[in-house]
Design a protein around this motif. Structure first.
Motif, PDB file in Angstrom:
ATOM      1  N   ASP A   1       0.826  -1.220   0.000  1.00  0.00           N
ATOM      2  CA  ASP A   1       0.000   0.000   0.000  1.00  0.00           C
ATOM      3  C   ASP A   1       0.860   1.270   0.000  1.00  0.00           C
ATOM      4  O   ASP A   1       1.953   1.292   0.568  1.00  0.00           O
ATOM      5  N   THR A   2       0.309   2.321  -0.616  1.00  0.00           N
ATOM      6  CA  THR A   2       0.875   3.656  -0.428  1.00  0.00           C
ATOM      7  C   THR A   2      -0.055   4.397   0.532  1.00  0.00           C
ATOM      8  O   THR A   2      -1.273   4.435   0.328  1.00  0.00           O
ATOM      9  N   ILE A   3       0.518   4.939   1.586  1.00  0.00           N
ATOM     10  CA  ILE A   3      -0.302   5.583   2.620  1.00  0.00           C
ATOM     11  C   ILE A   3       0.030   7.078   2.649  1.00  0.00           C
ATOM     12  O   ILE A   3       1.189   7.454   2.830  1.00  0.00           O
ATOM     13  N   VAL A   4      -1.001   7.896   2.470  1.00  0.00           N
ATOM     14  CA  VAL A   4      -0.785   9.341   2.455  1.00  0.00           C
ATOM     15  C   VAL A   4      -1.107   9.917   3.842  1.00  0.00           C
ATOM     16  O   VAL A   4      -2.189   9.667   4.388  1.00  0.00           O
ATOM     17  N   VAL A   5      -0.156  10.639   4.417  1.00  0.00           N
ATOM     18  CA  VAL A   5      -0.321  11.139   5.784  1.00  0.00           C
ATOM     19  C   VAL A   5      -0.187  12.661   5.812  1.00  0.00           C
ATOM     20  O   VAL A   5       0.833  13.216   5.416  1.00  0.00           O
ATOM     21  N   GLU A   6      -1.239  13.310   6.295  1.00  0.00           N
ATOM     22  CA  GLU A   6      -1.242  14.778   6.364  1.00  0.00           C
ATOM     23  C   GLU A   6      -1.597  15.240   7.771  1.00  0.00           C
ATOM     24  O   GLU A   6      -2.253  14.518   8.511  1.00  0.00           O
ATOM     25  N   PRO A   7      -1.197  16.453   8.129  1.00  0.00           N
ATOM     26  CA  PRO A   7      -1.627  16.992   9.427  1.00  0.00           C
ATOM     27  C   PRO A   7      -3.090  17.433   9.358  1.00  0.00           C
ATOM     28  O   PRO A   7      -3.667  17.503   8.275  1.00  0.00           O
ATOM     29  N   TRP A   8      -3.687  17.721  10.527  1.00  0.00           N
ATOM     30  CA  TRP A   8      -5.009  18.366  10.532  1.00  0.00           C
ATOM     31  C   TRP A   8      -4.883  19.667   9.745  1.00  0.00           C
ATOM     32  O   TRP A   8      -3.927  20.418   9.943  1.00  0.00           O
ATOM     33  N   ARG A   9      -5.817  19.927   8.883  1.00  0.00           N
ATOM     34  CA  ARG A   9      -5.762  21.203   8.170  1.00  0.00           C
ATOM     35  C   ARG A   9      -6.960  22.066   8.543  1.00  0.00           C
ATOM     36  O   ARG A   9      -8.091  21.705   8.283  1.00  0.00           O
ATOM     37  N   ALA A  10      -6.685  23.181   9.217  1.00  0.00           N
ATOM     38  CA  ALA A  10      -7.720  24.158   9.565  1.00  0.00           C
ATOM     39  C   ALA A  10      -7.017  25.452   9.930  1.00  0.00           C
ATOM     40  O   ALA A  10      -5.921  25.422  10.484  1.00  0.00           O
ATOM     41  N   LYS A  11      -7.663  26.556   9.594  1.00  0.00           N
ATOM     42  CA  LYS A  11      -7.060  27.861   9.886  1.00  0.00           C
ATOM     43  C   LYS A  11      -6.776  28.008  11.380  1.00  0.00           C
ATOM     44  O   LYS A  11      -5.761  28.571  11.782  1.00  0.00           O
ATOM     45  N   ALA A  12      -7.674  27.446  12.189  1.00  0.00           N
ATOM     46  CA  ALA A  12      -7.505  27.594  13.632  1.00  0.00           C
ATOM     47  C   ALA A  12      -6.493  26.612  14.214  1.00  0.00           C
ATOM     48  O   ALA A  12      -6.232  26.634  15.418  1.00  0.00           O
ATOM     49  N   PHE A  13      -5.956  25.718  13.393  1.00  0.00           N
ATOM     50  CA  PHE A  13      -4.924  24.763  13.839  1.00  0.00           C
ATOM     51  C   PHE A  13      -3.645  24.928  13.006  1.00  0.00           C
ATOM     52  O   PHE A  13      -3.320  24.074  12.176  1.00  0.00           O
TER      53      PHE A  13
END
Lengths: 637, 247
Positions: free
Chosen positions: B95-107
C-alpha cells in the motif's frame, strides 16, 4: 542529615485537623503578592494550580503538553476510591486507611495515609460539583464498584474513563483561573533545572519545546507534580513522554529520592506482540471484578482456550486466595502470573500471558450488561490484538505501571529543600511498597485540592514575597549549564538512536530490576547501567538543532536522566534485603512464595542523597513508626 | 509487510511544506501505525535526517494528542478509534499511505504533522467549566441525577479534544467539540447557574478563533474517535437560541 517528617502530634484522626489550625496563614490581601511555580498540570498539578489561584496566589503553570488536558492522568481507567460508604457495606475512613497501609505492605506513613483517606470524601463532593458525570444508579445516586485489596465497594467511576473525567474536571478549574488571569499557563515547555537561592527553591529553568528558547522563571515556591518514572523500563503503561527528569534534576540539586526501587507492575496489561512495541496498554483492574484469571493445568498446553475443558483449567488466584480471589492486590496478582508462566503454564504465542475470562459473567448477566460496564476496554483490546474478548478470553501479562518511589517529602509535602513541594506520583508518600487500585487518582487530587493549598501557606507566611528575580546570577549560571548539556547531547553524533539505547536500558531493568530481583542480578545491573550510560554519551545520535522543535533532543535529555536513575533504583533494591509489596527479592520469600518482609531491619524509608556524578549516593533513613496498626504478614487467603 | 508512506513535511509554521515519500519495510501486522512511523524515524535518524515530528502520547486512544489525516480520513480508515489505536493489519502489503496533518485555519502547523490546537483551550477558557472553588462542595449524593442525564453528560464528556471533527469538516467547524461540553453541563443540575452565559461565551469564542459554521454534513460524527453524536450540536443550537431569546 536528619529527616524530619513533621508528623503532627496527637491521635491519628485529629492530626490533620489540629495541624491545619496550627499552621500559619497568609492573609487574603497578601496572597496576591506571592507567586507559585507549578510544574506539571496533570491531576495533582492542575488541582494545585487552580486551588492556589482561587485562594488568591499568582500561579505560573508549566507543561510539556500543548494543553493540561493531555496529561497522562487521563489514561487512568477504573476509578477513584473514597470512604463514602454509600453502599452501606461497612466502609469507613479508618477502613480505607487500613486497607491502603496494609496494601502498601506497611512501608508508608500512618499519618499521611490517614489524611488521604480523610479527604477522599471531599474529592468526590468536589468532582460532582464540577460536573463530572460519575456512574449513577436508576435512583440517581452514585454507583460504586470494587477494586483489588479491598472487600468493600468504594470505587467511584465514570465508565472506563475515570481518569479522563477527573482530569477534565481539574482542567476546567484550571482554565477558569486562566480566564481570570490568575494562572499563566506555559504550554509545550519542559523543566530543565531547579534554581536554588540561599538554600531555597526559588525558580526554574525551562526549554520552550517549539522554539528551543531557554528561559528563567522566579517565584516564591516551586511545586513539582511531574509524575512517575516508569518509562525507565522503556516498555510501560506510561505515556510516551512521561519521564523522571524533573524529579531527577531536583535530586541533583539536593532533594532526596525516596524508595526509588518501589515500582508497581500491573497484572492486567496486553502482552508484548512485536519487537517494535513502543508501549504497553493496560486493561483496567476493574475487569477483575467480573473476569476470572486462569491458565491450563497442563504445561505447554497449545489448545485454543475454548477447547480446554473446565476441569483442566487452573483458576489459580481463586485457588490460592479464596477470600480475595481475583481481587488480590496488584503485586500479588502480577507475581503469581509470572510464576505460572515461569512454570510453563503461559498461554498465547509467546507463552508470556494468562487468560482473563469473561464467559461466566456474560452467561450470568448477558453481553449487554458487560458491554455497558466495560465496552470501551473490550473494544480497545480487540483493536490492539485483533481478538474479540466477548468470544475468547483476553490474554494478559504484567507490565510496569506506576512508581511508588519518588522525591522525599515531609507531612507538608515539602521536600528537604525549603520551598520545593512535590505532589502526586512524583512524591513517595502514600502508597508504601505497593499502591492499591483507584488510589492514584485519589492521591493526586488530595494533594492538589486539599493538602498543598493549606501547607504551602505555612511556608510562604514565613518568607518575604517576591524576594527573588531572574537577574540573580544563579539563574544565569543554571541557564548556561542547561545550554551546555543540550550542546553536549547534540554534539555526540554517534551511531545509535535514543530509542535503541533506551531499549537496552529497558531490558536490563526488566530482567534485573523488574518483578523479581536478586542480589547477583542487582549487582550486575549496577555494573551494566554505567556501561550503557557511557555508551550513550559516546554513541548517541541526536539530529537537528536546539533552536527548533526537536523531538529526538527531548527524548535524549530524558534518557540521560533515566540512565542515572536506573542505577539508583538498582542500588536501592540491593540495599533492601527483604521483600515487600512491589519489591520482591527472590532470597526473601516464604515457603508459599509470598513476600517476606523484615520489619526489624527495614521498617524505614530509604531517602537517597546525590553526592556527585562520580560518587555513590548516600542513604538516609526515616524510621516508620506504627502506633495504630499492627504489622502483620499480609494475607489475602 | 512493506508500505510506501507519503508524508507532509514542513519545517515550521512559516515555511512552505511538501510531501515526501519514504518506503518502510519489514513491518509486522501486529505493529501499530505509530510503531511503523517509529521505525521510519529510526531509519531517518540513522541517516542523519530529521525524523517526522508527530503528536502522540498515551498511545491508547484517550489523551487526544494524536491526530493525522491518513488516506484522506481523520484518524485513518477505521471508525471509532484514534490514530494511535490504528494497527498495520488494517493495511495491505504494498500500500501507499498518504499522511497529512489536521488542516484548519484555527490549527496552524508547528512542524510536519504537529499542529497548534490551543484555540480549543481558549474556547474552553471562555466557559467550559462550572464555577466552584475547592472545598465546601455539598455531599456528592445531595442532588440525585437521573441515570439518563448522567449518561448523556458522559457521552459529551467523553470528548478527547483531538480535533478530528474540525479537520474533517469542510467548514472547519468546531461545533461538535464545543457542543459536547455545552451539552454535558446543560443536562446536569450543577451546570444550570451559568447555562446561558456558557453557551453564549463559548460560541462567541469559537467564532473568534476562526472556526467555520455547521452545515449539517455529519462528517464530524462519522470521524469522531469517541463517536460523539451530532445530537449534541442540536442541543447546543437550542441552548444558544434559548439563551439569546430570553436575553
Amino acid at each position: 542529615m536528619k529527616l524530619e517528617s513533621k508528623i503532627p502530634k496527637g491521635p491519628l484522626s485529629e492530626k490533620w485537623t489540629s495541624h491545619k489550625f496550627n499552621m500559619k496563614l497568609v492573609n487574603p490581601a497578601n496572597k496576591r503578592k506571592y507567586k507559585v511555580l507549578v510544574v506539571g498540570t496533570g491531576l495533582a498539578g492542575a488541582s494545585a494550580a487552580s486551588t492556589l489561584a482561587e485562594l488568591g496566589y499568582q500561579v505560573e503553570a508549566f507543561s510539556y503538553h500543548e494543553s493540561p488536558r493531555r496529561a497522562h492522568s487521563i489514561a487512568a481507567q477504573g476509578g477513584i476510591n473514597a470512604a463514602k460508604n454509600y453502599p452501606g457495606d461497612g466502609d469507613s475512613i479508618y477502613r480505607l486507611f487500613y486497607d491502603t497501609i496494609k496494601g502498601g505492605d506497611y512501608r508508608s506513613r500512618e499519618a499521611n495515609v490517614y489524611r488521604l483517606a480523610e479527604v477522599s470524601n471531599n474529592i468526590i463532593d468536589q468532582c460532582v460539583a464540577q460536573g463530572i458525570p460519575f456512574a449513577r444508579d436508576y435512583g440517581g445516586l452514585l454507583d460504586n464498584r470494587s477494586f483489588g485489596g479491598a472487600q468493600v465497594s468504594r470505587t467511584f467511576y465514570a465508565r472506563g474513563q475515570t481518569g479522563q473525567q477527573l482530569l477534565l474536571g481539574a482542567y476546567s478549574s484550571l482554565i477558569r483561573q486562566m480566564n481570570t488571569g490568575k494562572v499563566k499557563f506555559h504550554p509545550r515547555t519542559e523543566l530543565q533545572d531547579i534554581v536554588m537561592i540561599d538554600g531555597e527553591a526559588k525558580g526554574i529553568i525551562i526549554r520552550d519545546l517549539v522554539t528551543g528558547e531557554i528561559s528563567s522563571h522566579a517565584g516564591d515556591a516551586v511545586v513539582l507534580a511531574t509524575g512517575g518514572y516508569g518509562n525507565v523500563f522503556f516498555l510501560s503503561t506510561n505515556a510516551m513522554a512521561s519521564n523522571g527528569s524533573a524529579a531527577y534534576r531536583a535530586y541533583k540539586k539536593g532533594a532526596l529520592f525516596a524508595n526509588p526501587c518501589f515500582t508497581q507492575i500491573h497484572p492486567t496489561c496486553i502482552p508484548v506482540a512485536s519487537g517494535f512495541q513502543s508501549k504497553l496498554t493496560l486493561m483496567s483492574e476493574s475487569l477483575r471484578n467480573d473476569g476470572r484469571i486462569w491458565v491450563p493445568k497442563k504445561k505447554g498446553d497449545n489448545r485454543a482456550p475454548l477447547d480446554i475443558p473446565e476441569d483442566e483449567r487452573d483458576y489459580y488466584l481463586e485457588r490460592l486466595y479464596p477470600a480475595f480471589g481475583n481481587l488480590v492486590p496488584r503485586d500479588v496478582a502480577s507475581r503469581r502470573a509470572k510464576e505460572m508462566c515461569d512454570k510453563g503454564h503461559g498461554v498465547g504465542s509467546t507463552k508470556l500471558a494468562v487468560y482473563l475470562d469473561f464467559a461466566d459473567v456474560i452467561q450470568r448477566n448477558g453481553k449487554n450488561w458487560v458491554a455497558d460496564k466495560y465496552g470501551n476496554l473490550f473494544d480497545m483490546y480487540e483493536e490492539i490484538t485483533g481478538e474479540n474478548p466477548y468470544k475468547t478470553p483476553m490474554r494478559i501479562f504484567p507490565a510496569v505501571h506506576y512508581t511508588m518511589g519518588g522525591l522525599w517529602v515531609d507531612y507538608n509535602l515539602m521536600s528537604n529543600l525549603p520551598g520545593l513541594y512535590v505532589l502526586g506520583e512524583a512524591n513517595f508518600s502514600d502508597h508504601g511498597a505497593n499502591r492499591l487500585g483507584a488510589s492514584a487518582l485519589m492521591q493526586g487530587l488530595a494533594d492538589g485540592y486539599f493538602i498543598l493549598p493549606y501547607t504551602i501557606a505555612d511556608y510562604l507566611a514565613r518568607t518575604k514575597a517576591g524576594k527573588v528575580n531572574t537577574s540573580l546570577p544563579e539563574f544565569g549560571k543554571s541557564e548556561n549549564a542547561v545550554k551546555e548539556n543540550i550542546r553536549k547531547l547534540l554534539s555526540v553524533n554517534g551511531k545509535q538512536t535514543v530509542d535503541e539505547i533506551h531499549k537496552k536500558l529497558g531490558q536490563i531493568m526488566w530482567e534485573k530490576v523488574g518483578m523479581a530481583r536478586n542480589k547477583a542480578d542487582l549487582e550486575n545491573a549496577i555494573v551494566e547501567i554505567p556501561k550503557l550510560r557511557k555508551e550513550f554519551w559516546a554513541d548517541v545520535r541526536v539530529p537537528g538543532s536546539e533552536d527548533t522543535m526537536n523531538t529526538e533532543l527531548e527524548k535524549a535529555g530524558r534518557l540521560a536522566d533515566f540512565l542515572d536513575m536506573a542505577e539508583l533504583m538498582a542500588r536501592d533494591a540491593l540495599m533492601r534485603n527483604e521483600s515487600c509489596g512491589g519489591h520482591f527479592r527472590e532470597e526473601f520469600q516464604t515457603e508459599e512464595n509470598e513476600a517476606m518482609r523484615n520489619d526489624d531491619e527495614f521498617t524505614f524509608v530509604a531517602a537517597w542523597e546525590h553526592t556527585g556524578d562520580d560518587s555513590p549516593p548516600q542513604m538516609h533513613k526515616e524510621d516508620l513508626v506504627f502506633e495504630n496498626v499492627q504489622l502483620t504478614t499480609r494475607s489475602y487467603k | 509487510m512493506k508500505v510506501t508512506v507519503k508524508i507532509w513535511r514542513q519545517k515550521d509554521s512559516r515555511s512552505k511544506g511538501s510531501f515526501q515519500t519514504y518506503p518502510v519495510d519489514n513491518i509486522s501486522e501486529e505493529m501499530s501505525f505509530f510503531e511503523m512511523l517509529d521505525m521510519l524515524n529510526e531509519s531517518l535518524v540513522k541517516q542523519g535526517e530529521k525524523p517526522v515530528a508527530f503528536d502522540h502520547d498515551c498511545r491508547e486512544g484517550i489523551c487526544g494528542t494524536c491526530g493525522m489525516f491518513i488516506n484522506g480520513r481523520a484518524h485513518g480508515p477505521i471508525s471509532g478509534i484514534t490514530t494511535c489505536q490504528l494497527h498495520m493489519r488494517r493495511f495491505n502489503d504494498g500500500d501507499t499511505i498518504v499522511v497529512e496533518p489536521w488542516r484548519a485555519k484555527a490549527f496552524p502547523v508547528i512542524q510536519d504533522l504537529v499542529v497548534d490546537r490551543t484555540s480549543f483551550d481558549r474556547i474552553m477558557l471562555s466557559g467550559g467549566y462550572i464555577s466552584i472553588n475547592s472545598g465546601g462542595a455539598p455531599d456528592a449524593n445531595a442532588i440525585p441525577i437521573s441515570k439518563i442525564s448522567a449518561d448523556i453528560a458522559m457521552d459529551g464528556a467523553s470528548c478527547i479534544g483531538c480535533g478530528a471533527c474540525v479537520a474533517t469538516c469542510k467548514n472547519s467547524s468546531a461545533m461538535l467539540f464545543v457542543s459536547a461540553k455545552v451539552s454535558q453541563f446543560a443536562v446536569l443540575p450543577q451546570g444550570q447557574v451559568e447555562r446561558k452565559e456558557r453557551v453564549q461565551n463559548m460560541v462567541t469564542s469559537m467564532d473568534e478563533e476562526g472556526f467555520g459554521n455547521c452545515t449539517n454534513t455529519y462528517a464530524c460524527e462519522a470521524e469522531c474517535p469517541k463517536e460523539i453524536s451530532v445530537a449534541h450540536i442540536a442541543r447546543m443550537n437550542r441552548e444558544f437560541l434559548k439563551a439569546n431569546l430570553s436575553g
